[in-house]
Scaffold this active site. Structure first.
Site, short mmCIF file in Angstrom:
data_model
loop_
_atom_site.label_atom_id
_atom_site.label_comp_id
_atom_site.label_asym_id
_atom_site.label_seq_id
_atom_site.Cartn_x
_atom_site.Cartn_y
_atom_site.Cartn_z
N GLY A 182 -3.60 9.01 -3.05
CA GLY A 182 -2.66 8.95 -1.92
C GLY A 182 -1.28 8.47 -2.32
CB ALA A 183 0.81 6.27 -2.19
CG MET A 184 0.74 3.90 -8.56
SD MET A 184 -0.86 3.01 -8.52
CE MET A 184 -0.35 1.46 -9.25
CD GLU A 185 -0.90 -0.55 -6.35
OE1 GLU A 185 -1.12 0.60 -5.93
OE2 GLU A 185 -1.78 -1.26 -6.86
CG ASN A 186 4.11 2.95 -9.71
OD1 ASN A 186 3.09 2.77 -10.35
ND2 ASN A 186 4.39 4.09 -9.10
CG HIS A 198 -2.79 0.58 0.86
ND1 HIS A 198 -4.05 0.11 1.13
CD2 HIS A 198 -2.74 0.75 -0.49
CE1 HIS A 198 -4.72 -0.03 0.00
NE2 HIS A 198 -3.95 0.36 -1.00
CD GLU A 199 0.00 2.65 -2.12
OE1 GLU A 199 -0.04 1.85 -3.06
OE2 GLU A 199 -0.99 3.31 -1.73
CG HIS A 237 -1.19 -2.58 -3.39
ND1 HIS A 237 -2.30 -3.36 -3.59
CD2 HIS A 237 -1.63 -1.31 -3.25
CE1 HIS A 237 -3.40 -2.58 -3.57
NE2 HIS A 237 -3.01 -1.33 -3.35
N1 TRP Z 1 -3.49 1.66 -6.40
C1 TRP Z 1 -3.47 2.92 -5.69
C2 TRP Z 1 -3.68 2.55 -4.24
O1 TRP Z 1 -2.83 2.12 -3.59
C3 TRP Z 1 -4.54 3.84 -6.18
C4 TRP Z 1 -4.12 4.96 -7.08
C5 TRP Z 1 -3.08 5.75 -6.94
C6 TRP Z 1 -4.83 5.45 -8.21
N2 TRP Z 1 -3.08 6.72 -7.91
C7 TRP Z 1 -4.14 6.55 -8.68
C8 TRP Z 1 -5.98 5.09 -8.86
C9 TRP Z 1 -4.58 7.28 -9.77
C10 TRP Z 1 -6.42 5.81 -9.96
C11 TRP Z 1 -5.72 6.92 -10.42
O2 TRP Z 1 -4.75 2.53 -3.74
ZN ZN Z 2 -4.29 0.24 -2.99
#
Ligand code: TRP
Ligand code: ZN
Length: 883
Positions: free
Chosen positions: A267-271, A303-304, A307
């Site tokens: 879905g998305a990533m919290e970088n 959510h992100e 994080h």
């Molecule tokens: N940490 C991400 C979330 O908010 C999860 C996630 C995003 C992820 N992209 C990914 C995990 C790729 C594994 C691979 O939940």
């Molecule tokens: Zn998450």
């Protein structure tokens, strides 16, 4: 020297602190599609808590090493070792600077992990272990460092160059190139690293924090998407405010960026400071996105953002602790959505999902504890168990403490561990320290897999005026975990009198929280069997059990129909009112399935029909009414059986809907008319509820296929200005037996939206879920459509994922063709994108739930897959799933 062989199992019990810490990282990327150069300068310091003389071990895969030096001195070939996964330097000083240059090939990186291309942009995905595809590094979350990142690229092709933190320098270079340097002052693990380069446009806004600092907010997208950012921006600001008000958490950098990319595994990533989003979780406009998408975007953006504290400022020591950040953050985003929308509806949706999909996972061959103790490939553990069951555990903790103590506990957790990489124990210890509660038995929730089953019986004694509830608990064995111990389970209960009012609860036996005389008490179930006694009960009550779904368990109580009707009408707990209706519907459907299997024509009894009829006059909010009118899904019905009667479920549910539609036609028609929404589209909870109710009525009425309803459905499809209504009408037309209308609607939709990838995903979904017998042929044909690509996870999920998970009658067709089809696709996909391949295989791993004939067919496909040369991801899942 440890050279980790492939497919080896990693154990939590083997955890050791790293041999070296990283103080500082300087990265320089010279971007080109096939030959990107990554230069790294990393200062290492030996960890005094580990043995002296340990070698330096760095992760790295798919890297071409160009140069390597320590403190300026080039290393000879015999001074280091390289395997597929590691770079090992046996002799290094206690403190030194390592410089490396590697070459990588982003254009051919189809795994969407590490640095890769999506359309014409460069982007990264490093969680969990993707940074090792960018350069050699101790790619583990307990190694935290400050990063400086210089990005160099062609000025015309990549005018926008982003990374974590704040931009500190930019300038021009030769050959039409330019650069930007970013500094992230917060120490972070490599999994939070991000880089984006492309020809992007931005929507800007700002947020003033609780201490008056101004934060620049930016959403970066490809030019055609610039009109689709408003909702995400609004959601981001709401999330920032909510986290300040509810958790006292303030944002820390001067800038917060979100980038939308089309090719994304999750879905998305919290970088840190630079979230990267699947475009489906950020882009929305009323004419292109449904209410469901608007709500998902609100939740994922939040959510992100959340994080940043639960994940980034306080991160995980190792990947076994994944739920520490994910369970907590899901709990936070669920609470946020509940506060902004209708809390009861939100809880109903979350529980419905948990009870179908997570319970199924917990009963299948890949069942694992919320904190697993071993894995082969960590990407396989981004699961409903880690996320949703993990959130339920945090919810139980929050309920055990109450809101004030829970806030104190979270304050203590963030304060005590700011800047650290910690464990589940650290989180629970903070909660225990502020409350004095003993969580020792409760900790089993983290280590024990499987869904606990409660069996409740009651007895009323009019002489003593006592009401007794006896609760037994057990957890079924799961793969690799035969013995299960009793859990500490909070069971929230109420007792209704004959008028439907809550009785004051005076407990004379059994542990409970709350005050004597409260209308709801939380019973603390700790033993395998326990009795709770309520005093001063003058008549036999109706128990309302597990209010608000106070624990993630299956609860069995021999409710009579009358009792369920009573709860459905009167329970003061909105969730249990809905759940009573679900139980009543399940009972009715199960009775039909019995008749069907015995070769009779099944009939829906009048109890459910009359119960549903009375809902229309029950003064319910539109959203709740819609939820209560919806029959349990085929998947949830299937969950009730040891062997899923696939065809019977489909036929009986369909028949039940028809009976309801016939009997309630007048009510449905009136409700449909009364809930039209003139005026502009707004994704508010109130309007979403009304649209949902209206479209629920429409879907019932369309079963009857009366020409006036079909005509108004077509009108809704043609004339609505919002995608929610267009899509709802499209589904009805395509899933009806009006073949010409179905075709016309699909063609028109395609004509209008062929340029919009996210809308085309919906077009694929509607067809993939079409229950007609030609579904597989259609899915195969659609794979040739030019809007489809096996390389794009959204497309794979929309067409193949939806077909295999939601089109159950067809997927489980006894010819076995769909099983074979899925296996073929998974094998092809595994060579491109292992993470998606190993997720897509899920329905084939659930063979235990089906009859002998289907079991054989499914197992044969799993065996065929197992014979191929597989990624770690797919290998782990398939080997668990094999008999
Ligand atoms: N940490 C991400 C979330 O908010 C999860 C996630 C995003 C992820 N992209 C990914 C995990 C790729 C594994 C691979 O939940
Ligand atoms: Zn998450």
């Amino acid at each position: 020297m440890t050279m980790q062989p492939s497919n080896s199992v990693i154990y939590l019990k083997d955890y050791l602190a790293p041999a070296f810490w990283v103080e500082q990282v300087e990265l320089c990327f010279d971007l080109s599609a096939n030959q990107t150069r990554v230069h790294s300068k990393i200062s290492f310091k030996r960890n005094p808590e580990r043995e002296v003389d340990l070698p330096l071990e760095l992760h790295g895969s798919d890297l071409k090493l160009i140069s390597l030096n320590i403190d300026g001195g080039t290393l000879n070939d015999n001074e280091y070792l390289i395997s597929d996964e590691l770079l090992v330097i046996p002799k290094v000083p206690d403190e030194f600077v390592l410089e490396a240059e590697v070459e990588i090939d982003p254009a051919n990186n189809t795994s969407l992990e590490g640095l890769y291309r999506s359309n014409t942009m460069f982007c990264t995905q490093c969680e969990a272990e993707g940074f090792r595809k960018i350069t050699y590094y101790p790619d583990r979350p307990d190694v935290m460092a400050a990063f400086t990142t210089k990005v160099i690229a062609d000025k015309d092709e990549y005018p926008v160059l982003l990374s974590n933190g704040n931009p500190i320098e930019r300038g021009e270079l030769d050959n039409n190139r330019h650069f930007v340097t970013w500094l992230d002052p917060f120490r972070k693990p490599a999994y939070l690293f991000a880089l984006v380069a492309g020809d992007l446009q931005v929507v800007k806004d700002s947020f003033t924090t609780m201490t008056g600092r101004e934060v620049a907010l930016e959403i970066w997208v490809e030019p055609e998407n610039i009109t689709k950012c408003d909702h995400a921006m609004g959601s981001l600001k709401a999330a920032m405010k909510w986290d300040e008000e509810v958790y006292g958490r303030e944002y820390d950098l001067d800038i917060y960026m979100i980038v939308a990319v089309n090719d994304f595994n999750m879905g998305a990533m919290e970088n840190k400071g630079l979230n990267i989003f699947n475009s489906s979780c950020v882009l929305a406009r009323p004419d292109t996105a449904t209410d469901g998408a608007f709500q998902r975007i609100e939740a994922v953006v939040a959510h992100e953002y959340f994080h940043n504290w639960s994940g980034n400022r306080v991160t995980c020591r190792d990947w076994f602790q994944l739920s520490l950040k994910e369970g907590f953050t899901v709990f936070r985003d669920q609470s946020f959505s509940a506060d902004l929308n209708d809390a009861a509806v939100k809880r109903i949706e979350d529980v419905a999902m948990l009870r179908t999909a997570q319970f199924a996972e917990d009963a299948g061959p890949t069942a694992h504890p919320v904190r697993p103790d071993h894995f082969i490939e960590i990407s396989n553990f981004y699961t409903l168990t880690i996320y949703e069951k993990g959130a339920e555990i945090v919810r139980m903790i929050a309920n055990l403490l109450g809101p004030d103590l829970f806030r104190k506990g979270s304050d203590l957790y963030f304060e005590r561990h700011d800047g650290q990489a910690v464990t589940v124990e650290d989180f629970v210890a903070a909660m225990a320290d502020v409350s004095g509660i003993d969580f020792s038995q409760f900790m089993r929730w983290y280590s024990q897999a499987g869904t606990p089953e409660l069996s409740v019986s009651d007895a009323y004694d009019s002489d003593s005026q006592q009401y007794r509830l006896t609760i037994k608990q057990s957890t079924p064995a799961t793969k690799g975990q035969e013995e299960k111990l009793p859990l500490h389970i909070p069971v929230k209960v109420g007792l209704l009198d004959a008028q439907g009012s809550d009785l004051p609860l005076i407990l004379s036996e059994g542990e409970a929280s709350g005050e004597q005389g409260d209308n709801s008490r939380v019973l603390h179930l700790r033993a395998a069997e326990q009795t709770f006694v309520f005093d001063q009960i003058t008549n036999a009550p109706v128990p309302s059990l597990l209010r608000g779904f106070s624990a993630p368990v299956k609860l069995d109580f021999a409710y009579s129909q009358e009792q369920l009707l009573h709860l459905m009408r009167h329970d003061s707990d909105g969730f249990n009112r809905w759940d009573a209706g679900q139980r009543l519907a399940l009972d009715a459907l199960k009775a039909m399935i019995c008749q069907f299997e015995a070769g009779h024509v099944p009939e829906l009894g009048s109890t459910l029909v009359e119960a549903y009829r009375s809902l229309f006059n029950a003064q319910l909010s539109p959203a709740i009414l819609a939820a209560m009118l919806a029959l349990p899904s085929e998947a949830y019905i299937g969950e009730q059986y040891a062997v899923v009667p696939v065809d019977a479920i489909h036929a009986c549910r369909k028949l039940a809907r028809k009976t309801l539609a016939k009997a309630l036609e007048a009510e449905l028609r009136q409700c449909l008319t009364e809930n039209q929404l003139p005026g502009d589209y707004r994704p508010t909870a109130k309007d979403i509820g009304k649209r949902c109710l209206k479209n629920t009525c429409l879907s019932y009425l369309m079963v009857l296929e009366h020409s006036d309803i079909v005509a108004s459905c077509w009108q809704q499809f043609e004339r609505s200005d919002n995608m929610t209504d267009v899509q709802a009408a499209l589904v009805q037309l395509v899933h009806s037996n009006q073949d010409d209308k179905a075709k016309a609607a699909l063609d028109k939709f395609e004509q209008e939206w062929q340029q919009d990838a996210l809308v085309m995903d919906q077009w694929f979904q509607v067809q993939a879920s079409r229950p007609h017998p030609d579904a597989l042929a259609r899915v195969k044909a659609l794979m040739e459509h030019n809007a489809f690509s096996l390389k794009n996870p959204n497309k794979v999920r929309s067409l193949i994922g939806v077909y295999c998970n939601q089109n159950r009658v067809n997927f489980h067709s006894l010819d076995g063709h769909s099983y074979r089809f899925l296996a073929d696709v998974v094998l092809e996909l595994d060579r491109m994108n292992p993470q998606i391949a190993s997720r897509l295989i899920t329905p084939l791993t659930r063979w235990q739930k089906f009859d002998e004939q289907r079991q054989q067919l499914m197992q044969a496909e799993l065996k065929r897959i197992a014979e191929a040369d597989l990624s770690k991801d797919l290998f782990e899942v398939v080997s668990k799933a094999l008999p």
